[in-house]
Design a protein around this motif. Structure first.
Motif, PDB file in Angstrom:
ATOM      1  N   ARG A   1     -11.578  -9.953  21.396  1.00  0.00           N
ATOM      2  CA  ARG A   1     -11.723 -10.923  22.441  1.00  0.00           C
ATOM      3  C   ARG A   1     -10.392 -11.039  23.364  1.00  0.00           C
ATOM      4  O   ARG A   1      -9.539 -10.202  23.065  1.00  0.00           O
ATOM      5  CB  ARG A   1     -11.682 -12.388  22.019  1.00  0.00           C
ATOM      6  N   SER A   2     -10.466 -11.867  24.316  1.00  0.00           N
ATOM      7  CA  SER A   2      -9.440 -11.872  25.445  1.00  0.00           C
ATOM      8  C   SER A   2      -8.105 -12.444  24.765  1.00  0.00           C
ATOM      9  O   SER A   2      -8.063 -13.070  23.801  1.00  0.00           O
ATOM     10  CB  SER A   2      -9.696 -12.699  26.553  1.00  0.00           C
ATOM     11  N   LYS A   3      -6.996 -12.220  25.249  1.00  0.00           N
ATOM     12  CA  LYS A   3      -5.745 -12.602  25.140  1.00  0.00           C
ATOM     13  C   LYS A   3      -5.563 -13.940  24.966  1.00  0.00           C
ATOM     14  O   LYS A   3      -5.004 -14.747  24.253  1.00  0.00           O
ATOM     15  CB  LYS A   3      -4.583 -11.967  25.950  1.00  0.00           C
TER      16      LYS A   3
ATOM     17  N   ILE B   1      -3.658  -4.406  23.882  1.00  0.00           N
ATOM     18  CA  ILE B   1      -4.951  -5.103  24.030  1.00  0.00           C
ATOM     19  C   ILE B   1      -5.671  -4.800  25.785  1.00  0.00           C
ATOM     20  O   ILE B   1      -5.246  -5.297  26.541  1.00  0.00           O
ATOM     21  CB  ILE B   1      -5.279  -6.539  24.062  1.00  0.00           C
ATOM     22  N   ASP B   2      -6.589  -3.734  25.532  1.00  0.00           N
ATOM     23  CA  ASP B   2      -7.099  -3.481  26.891  1.00  0.00           C
ATOM     24  C   ASP B   2      -8.329  -4.547  27.062  1.00  0.00           C
ATOM     25  O   ASP B   2      -9.472  -4.327  26.732  1.00  0.00           O
ATOM     26  CB  ASP B   2      -7.697  -2.053  26.924  1.00  0.00           C
ATOM     27  N   GLU B   3      -8.179  -5.559  27.902  1.00  0.00           N
ATOM     28  CA  GLU B   3      -9.262  -6.415  28.133  1.00  0.00           C
ATOM     29  C   GLU B   3     -10.276  -5.887  28.942  1.00  0.00           C
ATOM     30  O   GLU B   3     -11.478  -6.489  28.721  1.00  0.00           O
ATOM     31  CB  GLU B   3      -8.617  -7.571  29.027  1.00  0.00           C
ATOM     32  N   SER B   4     -10.072  -5.102  29.762  1.00  0.00           N
ATOM     33  CA  SER B   4     -11.172  -4.521  30.330  1.00  0.00           C
ATOM     34  C   SER B   4     -12.313  -3.980  29.640  1.00  0.00           C
ATOM     35  O   SER B   4     -13.390  -3.706  29.710  1.00  0.00           O
ATOM     36  CB  SER B   4     -10.785  -3.484  31.593  1.00  0.00           C
TER      37      SER B   4
ATOM     38  N   ILE C   1     -12.677  -4.473  26.456  1.00  0.00           N
ATOM     39  CA  ILE C   1     -13.132  -5.233  25.372  1.00  0.00           C
ATOM     40  C   ILE C   1     -14.396  -6.322  26.120  1.00  0.00           C
ATOM     41  O   ILE C   1     -15.364  -6.409  25.661  1.00  0.00           O
ATOM     42  CB  ILE C   1     -12.194  -6.442  24.918  1.00  0.00           C
ATOM     43  N   ALA C   2     -13.991  -6.537  27.251  1.00  0.00           N
ATOM     44  CA  ALA C   2     -14.738  -7.505  28.142  1.00  0.00           C
ATOM     45  C   ALA C   2     -16.020  -6.359  28.417  1.00  0.00           C
ATOM     46  O   ALA C   2     -17.120  -7.068  28.250  1.00  0.00           O
ATOM     47  CB  ALA C   2     -14.331  -7.960  29.391  1.00  0.00           C
TER      48      ALA C   2
ATOM     49  N   PHE D   1     -11.625 -14.520  29.675  1.00  0.00           N
ATOM     50  CA  PHE D   1     -11.331 -13.345  30.609  1.00  0.00           C
ATOM     51  C   PHE D   1     -11.418 -13.687  32.031  1.00  0.00           C
ATOM     52  O   PHE D   1     -11.931 -14.674  32.565  1.00  0.00           O
ATOM     53  CB  PHE D   1     -12.478 -12.138  30.502  1.00  0.00           C
TER      54      PHE D   1
ATOM     55  N   ILE E   1     -10.856  -9.300  35.611  1.00  0.00           N
ATOM     56  CA  ILE E   1     -11.502  -8.386  34.711  1.00  0.00           C
ATOM     57  C   ILE E   1     -13.214  -8.466  34.421  1.00  0.00           C
ATOM     58  O   ILE E   1     -13.689  -7.417  34.615  1.00  0.00           O
ATOM     59  CB  ILE E   1     -10.986  -8.931  33.107  1.00  0.00           C
TER      60      ILE E   1
END
Length: 208
Positions: free
Chosen positions: A125-127, A153-156, A158-159, A190, A194
């Motif tokens: 999940r997002s930060k 944490i690569d949010e891109s 993950i999303a 997010f 993102i």
């Protein structure tokens, strides 16, 4: 000094409220109340009161906390709230937690590290979402910031994976699907930047 009353707590009948000279003195687990034969006593001295308050209650609170920790690791806040719910007086809870922290049984930084690691493996999940979840568990913002910075944490990514898993089979050119993806990822914390990138990537996947 006289024990003038011993009453079961309304919210927790396993705890007995002890009144000395008509004033509330402390609460004690019923099994300890019986073991110490307090039900037979009318008189009690300062030494006995000190022993019960500092030894019996703190020891019992620690035992209950350790029992909780055998099922899963918990934060200081979670342990504190549970012990208070069980009817222990705040001062005994605070002392029990202090001792458990010094022994290494309670460590919010370690909890946060393990929590984030497990989440990223099992339910990425997002930060923002991770910070919110840890905050709800009582972890301080300072600890959360320190620990989350230790993870890459690569949010891109993950999303994108979350959106692809849930909406990959739908037509990404459909504006309704796009709105659903935006809503879905927004609720997971997010940012719009993102999310915009995810939509563009999914469109590229289709055209490619």
């Amino acid at each position: 000094m006289r024990i003038t009353s011993a009453i079961k707590q309304k919210n927790n009948p396993n705890m007995i409220q002890i009144y000395i000279d008509d004033s509330y003195a402390f609460s004690i687990p019923e099994e300890e109340y019986l073991r110490l034969n307090l039900y037979e006593k009318e008189e009690i001295d300062l030494e006995e009161i000190k022993f019960i308050r500092e030894e019996v209650n703190v020891k019992f609170a620690k035992q209950r906390a350790l029992r909780m920790l055998t099922t899963r690791y918990r934060t200081e806040y979670e342990i504190k709230e549970k012990l208070l719910d069980l009817g222990f007086d705040y001062e005994f809870v605070a002392e029990a937690i202090l001792q458990l922290k010094s022994m290494g049984y309670i460590n919010d930084r370690l909890f946060a590290t393990k929590y984030i690691s497990d989440r990223l493996k099992l339910k990425p999940r997002s930060k923002k979402a991770l910070c919110f979840e840890l905050s709800k568990k009582g972890v301080s913002s300072d600890i959360i910031e320190q620990v989350i910075d230790e993870f890459e944490i690569d949010e891109s990514v993950i999303a994108y994976r979350l959106a692809r898993k849930k909406y990959g089979k739908y037509n990404i050119d459909d504006s309704k699907i796009q709105r659903r993806i935006v809503s879905f990822l927004s609720h997971k914390g997010f940012s719009f930047t993102i999310i915009k990138g995810v939509l563009e990537q999914m469109k590229e996947d289709k055209s490619g």
